[in-house]
Design an enzyme around this catalytic site. Structure first.
Site, PDB file in Angstrom:
ATOM      1  N   CYS A 244       0.838  -1.190   0.000  1.00  0.00           N
ATOM      2  CA  CYS A 244       0.000   0.000   0.000  1.00  0.00           C
ATOM      3  C   CYS A 244       0.880   1.250   0.000  1.00  0.00           C
ATOM      4  CB  CYS A 244      -0.898   0.051   1.236  1.00  0.00           C
ATOM      5  SG  CYS A 244      -1.908  -1.430   1.486  1.00  0.00           S
TER       6      CYS A 244
ATOM      7  N   ASN B  49       0.627  -2.623   5.031  1.00  0.00           N
ATOM      8  CA  ASN B  49       1.245  -3.918   5.272  1.00  0.00           C
ATOM      9  C   ASN B  49       2.711  -3.775   5.693  1.00  0.00           C
ATOM     10  OD1 ASN B  49       0.860  -6.699   5.355  1.00  0.00           O
ATOM     11  ND2 ASN B  49       1.660  -7.010   3.298  1.00  0.00           N
TER      12      ASN B  49
END
Length: 323
Positions: A2, A85
């Site tokens: 991300c 993440n």
């Protein structure tokens, strides 16, 4: 993987957003949790605000047994959080700690935005926080994340690692994934010669060399989809984009900036054989208290203004975009 960013508009109001990159969705939708809604906490926290005292929260989430599990969210005071993440480095506490403010990893974004109005308040609260590896249920394992938190004054990155909780001051105003933020911030120094300007002509003896055209000042910027590559590119774009004034121009800025590091399907294969892609891009405007969202298969940017929500409700609920 991300990417998250923040910036301010010309009047000092924050815009905050993220790409969520993964191989599958989880049924996430835009959810508002009114301040009046009681939400079960993972641990006893006497200092948590009572229903009606804390902040209204909105963002992308799934709702499980009355608990909003936010991927990213913001509140009515203009404070925003996104979880990204961090699978190799994240290490949460195995059990709650005596004398600490214990927060489950799954509730951390909601706890921050429900409880606090400013980044300064969050910094102070984090001095006593332990983030615990507690799953919300057996079907939703604990996600290994780190977080970017921002308001109009700036942003921080929160990382739980083997040696404890780190709170990084984020002067780059971006976050991606591995390695840790300290490494990513130092790595920017490898790219300090990047420029938005056209390179000057150069003489190599009798040969005069001229650039092919605009854009050559960016030669050397990484173009892959790894965490370090996206960090460098989005940091450059976010911090060189001209300051904008209107709501529309700033929403455009955020979506265009995150588009520079969006992942198309077919480019990133995961270990299980599936392809990762940018499932959605979100944007929060603290200027108008509006959440914006666009999905991979639906590029229309839809607006979800907090002013249109029923804040008298006493449970988290899915909201529809403005007509």
């Amino acid at each position: 993987m991300c990417t998250g960013i923040r910036f301010n508009d010309a009047s000092g109001k924050m815009f905050f957003g993220r790409n969520l990159d993964w191989s599958q969705g989880y049924g996430e939708q835009v959810v508002v949790t009114p301040a009046a809604a009681p939400v079960p906490a993972a641990f006893d926290r006497p200092n948590d605000p009572a229903p009606g005292v804390g902040h209204t929260v909105m963002g992308m989430a799934i709702i499980f047994q009355g608990i909003p599990l936010y991927f990213d969210c913001a509140n009515d005071a203009g404070l925003a959080v996104a979880g990204l993440n961090f699978p190799q480095s994240a290490r949460y506490a195995a059990e709650p700690q005596a004398g600490a403010t214990n927060v489950a990893a799954y509730e951390f974004p909601f706890w921050v935005t429900r409880s606090f109005a400013t980044l300064a308040e969050v910094r102070e609260a984090l001095k006593d926080v332990t983030i615990v590896a507690k799953a919300v249920n057996e079907h939703l394992p604990v996600a290994s994340l780190h977080w970017i938190i921002g308001d109009a004054t700036g942003s921080i990155v929160v990382e739980c690692m083997e040696d404890g909780l780190h709170v990084w001051e984020n002067d780059a105003d971006v976050l991606t994934n591995e390695p840790d933020f300290g490494w990513q911030r130092t790595n920017l120094r490898n790219y300090l010669t990047l420029s938005e300007n056209e390179p000057a002509h150069a003489a190599w003896g009798a040969a005069e060399l001229a650039p092919f055209g605009s854009g050559m000042g960016m030669q050397g910027v990484p173009g892959d989809y790894s965490g370090p590559a996206r960090f460098v590119k989005v940091a450059f774009v976010n911090n060189h984009y001209p300051t904008q004034e209107s709501e529309a121009a700033n929403v455009t800025r955020l979506f265009r900036t995150l588009a520079s590091v969006a992942v198309p399907e077919g480019s990133v294969r995961m270990a299980d054989g599936s392809f990762e892609k940018t499932l959605y891009t979100s944007c929060f405007s603290a200027a108008s208290l509006t959440y914006y969202h666009a999905a991979y298969d639906d590029l229309a940017v839809r607006a979800y203004p907090l002013a249109g929500c029923d804040l008298s409700r006493t449970e988290p609920y899915v909201i529809a975009p403005a007509a």
